[in-house]
Design a protein around this motif. Structure first.
Motif, PDB file in Angstrom:
ATOM      1  N   THR A 140      -5.511  55.150   9.034  1.00  0.00           N
ATOM      2  CA  THR A 140      -4.854  56.135   8.165  1.00  0.00           C
ATOM      3  C   THR A 140      -5.900  56.889   7.355  1.00  0.00           C
ATOM      4  OG1 THR A 140      -2.884  54.787   8.061  1.00  0.00           O
ATOM      5  CG2 THR A 140      -3.170  56.376   6.288  1.00  0.00           C
ATOM      6  N   GLN A 194       2.349  57.973   8.288  1.00  0.00           N
ATOM      7  CA  GLN A 194       2.772  56.671   8.825  1.00  0.00           C
ATOM      8  C   GLN A 194       4.157  56.301   8.293  1.00  0.00           C
ATOM      9  OE1 GLN A 194      -0.250  53.818   8.009  1.00  0.00           O
ATOM     10  NE2 GLN A 194       0.803  52.149   8.985  1.00  0.00           N
ATOM     11  N   ASP A 227       0.064  59.409  12.856  1.00  0.00           N
ATOM     12  CA  ASP A 227      -0.277  58.061  12.400  1.00  0.00           C
ATOM     13  C   ASP A 227       0.820  57.057  12.759  1.00  0.00           C
ATOM     14  OD1 ASP A 227      -1.596  56.067  11.181  1.00  0.00           O
ATOM     15  OD2 ASP A 227      -1.711  57.003   9.210  1.00  0.00           O
ATOM     16  N   GLU A 228       0.512  56.183  13.685  1.00  0.00           N
ATOM     17  CA  GLU A 228       1.447  55.124  14.092  1.00  0.00           C
ATOM     18  C   GLU A 228       2.873  55.606  14.276  1.00  0.00           C
ATOM     19  OE1 GLU A 228       1.025  51.400  12.006  1.00  0.00           O
ATOM     20  OE2 GLU A 228      -1.129  51.710  11.990  1.00  0.00           O
TER      21      GLU A 228
HETATM   22 MG   LIG Z   1      -2.283  53.113   8.591  1.00  0.00          MG
END
Ligand SMILES: [Mg+2]
Ligand SMILES: Nc1ncnc2c1ncn2[C@@H]1O[C@H](COP(=O)(O)OP(=O)(O)OP(=O)(O)O)[C@@H](O)[C@H]1O
Length: 489
Positions: free
Chosen positions: A125, A170, A275-276
């Motif tokens: 991140t 995220q 992000d993810e």
């Molecule tokens: Mg992260």
């Protein structure tokens, strides 16, 4: 298996731009390749694009502690939180330098799709936030190294960076009473909606017919852009459902994640950092989304970076490059096909049938002994720590390639994008008044939908009115003392 980009299917029948569903009828690759060909023809043979170069980027944070930092003392319990806040007044306090990411270097080329792999807490991140210019810069944070976008330093275009770089967070943050469609439509509006004057100017470098076709296509796509995104992300069945949150039932977690991804697709962004995004998604949905992103990267020459925790093998195969972070150290950054052979040169073997991504995540942790093979000649021991892996990577030929790429001159297309697109990009896509009116409209919808609040407020206002009314019921208007009391009560 990743589709062969040289054989991207072409449109069999003309694409129908009436709705998002019609646009996607022949698949995302057909649509993207048609759009790319049409826009290229009207834009002098290339599309605006962005190359990111980052050289020895490190982030360090000065953290105040009174005791040694251990995994236990980092737990967010009430005791630890109070002790941490008190730490700044303590006499025993000392400041620890925490390295969040260390000497990360690389080049992200237009048209490539890169996977960022790493254990939780490895700095994924932070890496994406710093590249998107969205790392929360506090006094205790130091950033070193250089980041350039088409050769322009990050500092120079800091304010306009969000117009070029989309960062999909995220965690999902939405207004829970808005529906999926409304959320996406507002995101679209804030990105300027429709076709900008600048966009029109750009599509005027081809033949008159090519320009006309490109302009008509762009307008048709822009007219139904939120629709197209809903279709691309498979959100059709929940488009009229409120997003919801932990207290209010709304769309599912995976759908919410897809809305977050969709919100960032608007505007003419050249780089997308995600992000993810697979949290809460099944592997088929993840595969679909990443395949669409790959098609966007390949056809539209966008630069895409995606962090994933545990990609399935078929998802892993969609990426061109892999960047592995561990404890903030760069263990690997290079082509996907070279990653397994590279770790073999360090004495690790991926067992047959094991997911490559899982194997890579285990390296540099206490699980790595499972993969240990015979030591290759010239090596005295297997690397154990993330820092040892990073040091070895810095001496590899793959790192030499990075150093070379960092020094290479920029391609003609990239240089063209600098003058054409970057310098003319405004800080905000909408004017101040357009922004105020969109925000007011959104806020009104949110207030009107808050039925519980409106009911309680109405009840309170009526009740207070009755109480005041009864206090001064049938007062004598000629009694000055009482009237002054009424006026100033
Ligand atoms: Mg992260
Ligand atoms: N502003 C900050 N101040 C101090 N430490 C920070 C700060 N930001 C991040 N860190 C630390 O840096 C490390 C990396 O954090 P980051 O959120 O980038 O990890 P991640 O790889 O994204 O993890 P996850 O997979 O859990 O999201 C963590 O140990 C985190 O506590």
């Amino acid at each position: 298996m990743a589709e062969d980009d040289n054989t991207t299917p072409k449109a069999v029948t003309p694409i129908n731009f009436e709705s998002g569903e019609a646009m996607m009828a022949q698949g995302s690759h057909v649509l993207h390749s048609y759009l790319a060909d049409t826009f290229k023809a009207a834009n002098g043979g290339s599309l605006p694009q962005m190359e990111v170069r980052f050289n020895n980027v490190s982030i360090t944070a000065d953290v105040t502690v009174t005791t040694e930092v251990t995994a236990q003392s980092e737990l967010p319990t009430l005791y630890h939180t109070v002790m941490r806040s008190l730490a700044q007044f303590s006499l025993k306090k000392h400041v620890v330098r925490k390295e969040i990411i260390k000497n990360v270097s690389g080049v992200l080329k237009p048209g490539s799709i890169t996977l960022v792999l790493g254990q939780p807490g490895s700095g994924k991140t932070s890496f994406m936030r710093i590249l998107s210019g969205q790392f929360p810069m506090k006094k205790n944070i130091t950033v070193e190294g250089e980041m350039t976008y088409n050769g322009t330093l990050q500092k120079v275009i800091e304010k306009r960076l969000p117009q070029f770089v989309a960062y999909v967070t995220q965690y999902d943050r939405h207004f829970h009473t808005l529906t999926v469609r409304e959320t996406l439509e507002f995101a679209y509006a804030f990105c300027g909606g429709g076709m900008s004057k600048h966009g029109e100017d750009m599509l005027s470098k081809g033949t008159p017919e090519a320009n006309r076709e490109a302009l008509a296509t762009a307008k048709a796509v822009f007219a139904k852009y939120p629709d197209l995104i809903i279709e691309q992300l498979g959100l059709q069945i929940c488009q009229e459902t409120a997003i919801g949150n932990a207290q209010h039932r709304g769309v599912s977690g995976g759908e919410r994640k897809r809305v977050t991804t969709g919100e960032m697709q608007f505007g003419q962004k050249f780089i997308t950092l995600m992000d993810e995004i697979s949290t809460g998604l099944d592997s088929a949905a993840t595969y679909d989304i990443i395949q669409t992103q790959r098609s966007i990267a390949k056809n539209m020459h966008k630069t895409i970076v995606i962090a994933l925790l545990q990609p399935a093998p078929e998802v892993f195969a969609l990426f061109d490059n892999v960047l592995i972070l561990n404890e903030g150290e760069m263990m690997y950054n290079g082509p996907r096909e070279d990653v397994v052979p590279y770790f073999e040169t360090l004495g690790f073997k991926c067992p047959h049938g094991r997911d490559v991504a899982d194997y890579l995540l285990d390296l540099g942790t206490n699980q790595q002994h499972k993969y240990q093979a015979d030591l290759p000649p010239g090596m005295s021991k297997h690397p154990r720590l993330a820092s040892e892996f990073a040091e070895l990577f810095r001496h590899s030929h793959l790192y030499d390639n990075i150093v070379q790429e960092l020094e290479d001159p920029y391609s003609a297309e990239v240089l063209e994008s600098v003058g054409d697109t970057m310098e003319r990009m405004p800080e905000f896509r909408q004017s101040l008044w357009e922004n105020i009116s969109s925000l007011t409209y959104r806020q009104l919808i949110i207030i009107v939908r808050n039925v519980a609040f409106i009911r309680v407020r109405t009840f309170m206002v009526v009740l207070m009115g009755l109480i005041y009314g009864s206090t001064f019921y049938q007062v004598d208007p000629t009694n000055a003392q009482v009237m002054i009391g009424v006026i100033f009560q």
